[in-house]
Write a protein that holds these residues in place. Structure first.
Motif, PDB file in Angstrom:
ATOM      1  N   THR A   1       0.827  -1.203   0.000  1.00  0.00           N
ATOM      2  CA  THR A   1       0.000   0.000   0.000  1.00  0.00           C
ATOM      3  C   THR A   1       0.864   1.256   0.000  1.00  0.00           C
ATOM      4  N   VAL A   2       0.237   2.363  -0.346  1.00  0.00           N
ATOM      5  CA  VAL A   2       0.847   3.683  -0.216  1.00  0.00           C
ATOM      6  C   VAL A   2      -0.110   4.555   0.575  1.00  0.00           C
ATOM      7  N   THR A   3       0.398   5.643   1.124  1.00  0.00           N
ATOM      8  CA  THR A   3      -0.442   6.578   1.866  1.00  0.00           C
ATOM      9  C   THR A   3      -0.738   7.797   0.998  1.00  0.00           C
ATOM     10  N   CYS A   4      -2.013   8.113   0.858  1.00  0.00           N
ATOM     11  CA  CYS A   4      -2.458   9.228   0.024  1.00  0.00           C
ATOM     12  C   CYS A   4      -3.083  10.311   0.898  1.00  0.00           C
ATOM     13  N   ASP A   5      -2.979  11.545   0.448  1.00  0.00           N
ATOM     14  CA  ASP A   5      -3.554  12.680   1.169  1.00  0.00           C
ATOM     15  C   ASP A   5      -4.734  13.227   0.372  1.00  0.00           C
ATOM     16  N   TYR A   6      -5.926  12.981   0.865  1.00  0.00           N
ATOM     17  CA  TYR A   6      -7.137  13.444   0.186  1.00  0.00           C
ATOM     18  C   TYR A   6      -7.744  14.673   0.871  1.00  0.00           C
ATOM     19  N   SER A   7      -6.899  15.421   1.564  1.00  0.00           N
ATOM     20  CA  SER A   7      -7.399  16.569   2.324  1.00  0.00           C
ATOM     21  C   SER A   7      -7.018  17.914   1.709  1.00  0.00           C
ATOM     22  N   LEU A   8      -6.468  17.887   0.481  1.00  0.00           N
ATOM     23  CA  LEU A   8      -6.049  19.150  -0.127  1.00  0.00           C
ATOM     24  C   LEU A   8      -7.280  19.975  -0.494  1.00  0.00           C
ATOM     25  N   PRO A   9      -7.226  21.295  -0.278  1.00  0.00           N
ATOM     26  CA  PRO A   9      -8.410  22.134  -0.521  1.00  0.00           C
ATOM     27  C   PRO A   9      -8.786  22.190  -1.996  1.00  0.00           C
ATOM     28  N   ALA A  10     -10.076  22.316  -2.247  1.00  0.00           N
ATOM     29  CA  ALA A  10     -10.589  22.406  -3.618  1.00  0.00           C
ATOM     30  C   ALA A  10     -11.618  23.520  -3.682  1.00  0.00           C
ATOM     31  N   ASP A  11     -11.500  24.361  -4.708  1.00  0.00           N
ATOM     32  CA  ASP A  11     -12.486  25.410  -4.897  1.00  0.00           C
ATOM     33  C   ASP A  11     -13.451  25.000  -6.003  1.00  0.00           C
ATOM     34  N   GLY A  12     -14.392  25.874  -6.333  1.00  0.00           N
ATOM     35  CA  GLY A  12     -15.340  25.576  -7.394  1.00  0.00           C
ATOM     36  C   GLY A  12     -16.538  24.798  -6.889  1.00  0.00           C
ATOM     37  N   PRO A  13     -17.550  24.625  -7.749  1.00  0.00           N
ATOM     38  CA  PRO A  13     -18.755  23.880  -7.351  1.00  0.00           C
ATOM     39  C   PRO A  13     -18.428  22.422  -7.069  1.00  0.00           C
ATOM     40  N   LYS A  14     -19.214  21.811  -6.220  1.00  0.00           N
ATOM     41  CA  LYS A  14     -18.887  20.442  -5.833  1.00  0.00           C
ATOM     42  C   LYS A  14     -20.136  19.662  -5.462  1.00  0.00           C
ATOM     43  N   LYS A  15     -19.984  18.353  -5.513  1.00  0.00           N
ATOM     44  CA  LYS A  15     -20.965  17.426  -4.968  1.00  0.00           C
ATOM     45  C   LYS A  15     -20.264  16.764  -3.797  1.00  0.00           C
ATOM     46  N   ASP A  16     -20.645  17.161  -2.595  1.00  0.00           N
ATOM     47  CA  ASP A  16     -19.925  16.723  -1.410  1.00  0.00           C
ATOM     48  C   ASP A  16     -19.959  15.216  -1.232  1.00  0.00           C
TER      49      ASP A  16
END
Length: 227
Positions: free
Chosen positions: A40-55
């Motif tokens: 496995t590898v460790t990923c960071d999915y917490s980087l900020p994102a702007d623009g419209p989104k579907k949470d």
């Protein structure tokens, strides 16, 4: 009587010895020892994102870096099958699988088709604006990039590290452009569906040019499931 007792004890010990070397049974799979450990590898999915989104909640940080993920896709234009290689883009494949399981893509349509020089069908934006995503960004630093030939599926991003989200593209004709987009895998069934959408052309005035915009034939995702 004593002899029978000795025999029973010997048989009991023998059976215990056999079972001691086995793991718990797995339904449908004979197991004679522990299953191999998947790296496995460790990923960071917490980087900020702007623009419209579907949470949607981000996936877990631990992603498998080996193995194949097959996704069956039913669309408004026909059925597709995607095959992803975790070794090629572990964080991206893990994220895509998570979004499939969360039904993120269902009910969305591919929002961009390009048919001159750049030959791709771009999808994965729940807002269908080209600016949307899941509410987070991530990087895939060890991902394979480049080699965008027909059938390849890759992440769409801003050509900067840490800007992957939910958007992806399918290459419908061999293309050559900057290697900034992690390669997830390939369309292994249903390229005729993609060809039909590409042949339909672009809706005028919906994009950057007459060859880059919203497809005339909408490709809407009905269901996606991991095999």
């Amino acid at each position: 009587m004593a002899r029978r007792l000795v025999v029973r004890v010997v048989l009991s010990v023998a059976v215990s010895g056999l079972l001691a070397g086995c793991t718990a049974a797995v339904p449908g799979r004979p197991v004679a020892g522990p299953l191999p450990v998947v790296p496995t590898v460790t990923c960071d999915y917490s980087l900020p994102a702007d623009g419209p989104k579907k949470d949607v909640d981000p996936p877990s940080a631990k992603a498998e870096s080996e193995g194949t993920v097959v996704v069956e896709v039913k669309t408004s234009q026909g059925d597709l099958e995607f095959e992803f290689d975790a070794a090629s883009a572990p964080c991206s494949v893990h994220n895509f699988r998570h979004l499939v399981e969360e039904k993120f893509f269902e009910g969305t349509a591919c929002h961009r088709l390009t048919v001159d020089g750049l030959w791709v069908l771009q999808c994965g934006d729940a807002t269908e604006t080209g600016q949307g995503g899941p509410g987070y960004h991530f990087d895939d630093p060890d991902a394979k990039t480049g080699g965008y030939d027909r059938g390849v599926i890759a992440m769409a991003n801003r050509q900067q590290a840490g800007t992957n989200g939910s958007q992806f593209f399918i290459v419908h004709k061999d293309s050559s452009f900057d290697p900034d987009f992690p390669v997830l895998g390939r369309v292994v069934e249903g390229m005729d569906v993609i060809d039909k959408v590409a042949a339909g052309g672009v809706v005028p005035g919906t994009g950057f040019s007459e060859t880059d915009g919203r497809p005339v034939l909408p490709l809407k995702f009905v269901t996606l499931s991991v095999k």
